[in-house]
Design an enzyme around this catalytic site. Structure first.
Site, PDB file in Angstrom:
ATOM      1  N   LYS A  47      -8.869 -63.154 -41.603  1.00 45.27           N
ATOM      2  CA  LYS A  47      -8.704 -62.268 -40.342  1.00 45.27           C
ATOM      3  C   LYS A  47      -9.984 -62.358 -39.503  1.00 45.27           C
ATOM      4  O   LYS A  47     -11.129 -62.615 -40.170  1.00 45.27           O
ATOM      5  CB  LYS A  47      -8.277 -61.126 -40.733  1.00 45.27           C
ATOM      6  N   ARG A 145      -2.476 -46.221 -44.526  1.00 46.93           N
ATOM      7  CA  ARG A 145      -2.689 -46.628 -43.667  1.00 46.93           C
ATOM      8  C   ARG A 145      -1.269 -47.212 -43.342  1.00 46.93           C
ATOM      9  O   ARG A 145      -0.376 -46.634 -43.162  1.00 46.93           O
ATOM     10  CB  ARG A 145      -3.925 -47.614 -43.662  1.00 46.93           C
ATOM     11  N   HIS A 174      -3.153 -51.942 -51.136  1.00 43.55           N
ATOM     12  CA  HIS A 174      -4.333 -52.180 -50.608  1.00 43.55           C
ATOM     13  C   HIS A 174      -5.181 -51.164 -51.103  1.00 43.55           C
ATOM     14  O   HIS A 174      -4.738 -49.977 -50.895  1.00 43.55           O
ATOM     15  CB  HIS A 174      -4.524 -52.214 -49.114  1.00 43.55           C
ATOM     16  N   ARG A 230      -6.730 -60.987 -53.249  1.00 39.65           N
ATOM     17  CA  ARG A 230      -7.094 -61.368 -51.954  1.00 39.65           C
ATOM     18  C   ARG A 230      -8.343 -61.185 -51.408  1.00 39.65           C
ATOM     19  O   ARG A 230      -8.639 -60.276 -50.742  1.00 39.65           O
ATOM     20  CB  ARG A 230      -5.985 -60.351 -50.921  1.00 39.65           C
ATOM     21  N   TYR A 274     -37.436 -52.494 -23.263  1.00 40.45           N
ATOM     22  CA  TYR A 274     -37.347 -51.362 -22.682  1.00 40.45           C
ATOM     23  C   TYR A 274     -37.738 -49.973 -23.234  1.00 40.45           C
ATOM     24  O   TYR A 274     -37.741 -50.021 -24.391  1.00 40.45           O
ATOM     25  CB  TYR A 274     -35.670 -51.128 -22.694  1.00 40.45           C
ATOM     26  N   CYS A 321     -32.897 -56.097 -26.797  1.00 47.92           N
ATOM     27  CA  CYS A 321     -32.328 -56.148 -25.497  1.00 47.92           C
ATOM     28  C   CYS A 321     -30.660 -56.917 -25.505  1.00 47.92           C
ATOM     29  O   CYS A 321     -30.592 -57.357 -26.600  1.00 47.92           O
ATOM     30  CB  CYS A 321     -33.229 -57.074 -24.509  1.00 47.92           C
ATOM     31  N   MET A 322     -30.357 -57.019 -24.206  1.00 45.69           N
ATOM     32  CA  MET A 322     -28.750 -57.514 -24.455  1.00 45.69           C
ATOM     33  C   MET A 322     -29.026 -59.054 -24.669  1.00 45.69           C
ATOM     34  O   MET A 322     -28.176 -59.615 -25.524  1.00 45.69           O
ATOM     35  CB  MET A 322     -28.238 -57.837 -22.815  1.00 45.69           C
ATOM     36  N   ASP A 323     -30.044 -59.689 -24.341  1.00 40.38           N
ATOM     37  CA  ASP A 323     -30.041 -61.080 -24.727  1.00 40.38           C
ATOM     38  C   ASP A 323     -31.556 -61.661 -25.526  1.00 40.38           C
ATOM     39  O   ASP A 323     -31.626 -62.929 -25.728  1.00 40.38           O
ATOM     40  CB  ASP A 323     -29.991 -61.949 -23.387  1.00 40.38           C
TER      41      ASP A 323
END
Ligand SMILES: *Cc1c(COP(=O)(O)O)cnc(C)c1O
Length: 386
Positions: A47, A145, A174, A230, A274, A321-323
């Protein structure tokens, strides 16, 4: 064009890990208590894009290595696997939305039935097509669940059994606390599942496959193996904390690396990134690495996490940072283009998904699943090169 930050997925490691899990449950089948004596099958859990590793190549490699079945979260994931060429049965764990049920038939997917109304919808869709569809019936033994409540089966399940186009092929449950050795719930749920099996048998569900064990349960108690196990995390070469499984000799299937894009001197009293929160009274040298939170790196790695550079651990400093991230490389002779390992091995050092999870206070499943879609995945098979 390829970005410098890439995840390398080692298909040979996946195959190795599957074989190791098979060897464990096959060799130990007698430990799992009285039963048919048959070897437990392995349902490979792929998954969430195979835990971030890439569903199609991972599933095909595992199928070639002998996975008996596959399991994924929803119909879309199942369709992806089928279209990639997976031929083994594909179990959908999740609840299905009514409008999509056609995919069960067009792509031969196996639904989980968790409520009478879900069964009714599948029955209607199958009847329209003149088909009979095999499903796995889920019993909720305590996770609260999905699944039919374990203590209510004689009221809820007969309706499903009376359906002409839905055939129960397997029953499963589960575990909620398999990775918490101090919790009594694994044992409680296992006993409830045994009683549910007996109750379902009395209703007429006999001789069907039973499965329950995720990676942690599989490691902890052979009585949870039933007819199939599993595993997810173990196949990717990560042992669920706090458990240990040195004997299993698993290999991490994923490594994440990048390259330095800039090296810069920071003077005493200056900061970086930052907020400029990382400041020193001595001059430092930092390397800029082009991977950030948009690639799935956690912002909590700032000041806590490490990367490997020239075979040594180096601290991630300043805000993520983002990148990009900044790495303190003071005293090291590094240059743009040098390889940086974020997850994996370099020289004698290793940074594992499990280590990263523990550093930032999360679970290793999350560390691998959240690797960003921007990161290219490269698939290698060392075994085939030899
Ligand atoms: C994700 C999942 C698994 C596999 O869990 P791991 O801890 O990764 O082994 C097994 N069964 C179900 C129902 C799951 O959702």
């Amino acid at each position: 064009m390829t970005r410098p930050t890439v995840a390398t997925v080692h298909l040979d490691a996946l195959e190795h890990n599957l074989r190791r899990v098979c060897a464990l449950v096959h060799a130990g089948a007698s430990l799992s208590g009285p039963g048919s004596g048959a070897r437990p099958k392995v349902i490979a859990v792929v998954k969430a894009n195979a835990y971030g590793h890439g569903a199609a190549p991972v599933a095909l490699a595992l199928e070639a290595a002998g996975a008996d079945l596959f399991a994924c979260a929803d119909l879309e994931e199942g369709v992806t696997l089928r279209e990639a060429g997976v031929t083994r049965p594909i179990l959908i764990f999740g609840a299905l939305s009514v409008s999509d049920l056609g995919y069960l038939f067009s792509h031969q997917l196996t639904p989980t039935v968790s409520t009478p109304s879900a069964a009714r919808a599948i029955e209607a869709a199958a009847a329209t097509r003149g088909a009979v569809i095999g499903c796995h019936l889920k019993v909720d033994t305590g996770m609260n669940r999905l699944g039919f409540r374990h203590d209510n089966l004689t009221r809820t399940v007969p309706e499903v059994l009376a359906m002409l186009h839905v055939r129960v092929e397997a029953i499963y449950t589960h575990f909620a606390t398999a990775d918490q050795p101090e919790s009594p719930w694994l044992e409680e749920q296992r006993q409830r599942f045994d009683r549910a099996t007996a109750a379902l048998g009395a209703l007429g569900i006999r001789g069907v496959q039973r499965h329950a064990a995720n990676s942690a349960a599989l490691l902890r108690d052979a009585r949870t193996w039933y007819d199939a196990v599993r595993p997810g995390l173990l196949l990717y070469g990560v042992v669920p904390p706090p458990l240990a499984a040195a004997d299993l000799d698993l290999r991490p299937a994923l490594s994440l690396s990048s390259r330095i894009v800039a090296v810069k001197g920071v003077r005493a009293g200056e900061g970086t990134s930052y907020g400029l929160s990382w400041q020193n009274d001595q001059p430092r040298t930092i390397a800029i690495v082009p991977a950030g939170y948009a690639d799935g790196l956690d912002t909590r790695l700032a000041g806590r996490g490490h990367v490997l550079l020239r075979g040594r651990r180096r601290s991630i400093v300043g805000a993520v940072c983002m990148d990009m991230i900044m790495v303190d490389v003071t005293g090291e002779d590094v240059s743009p283009g040098d390889e940086v390992v974020l997850i994996g091995r370099q020289g004698d050092e290793e940074i594992s998904a499990r280590e990263i999870a523990s550093v930032i206070g999360t679970i290793p499943w999350e560390v691998v699943c959240r690797l960003g879609s921007r990161i290219g995945r490269i698939y290698v098979n060392e075994a085939m090169r030899q």
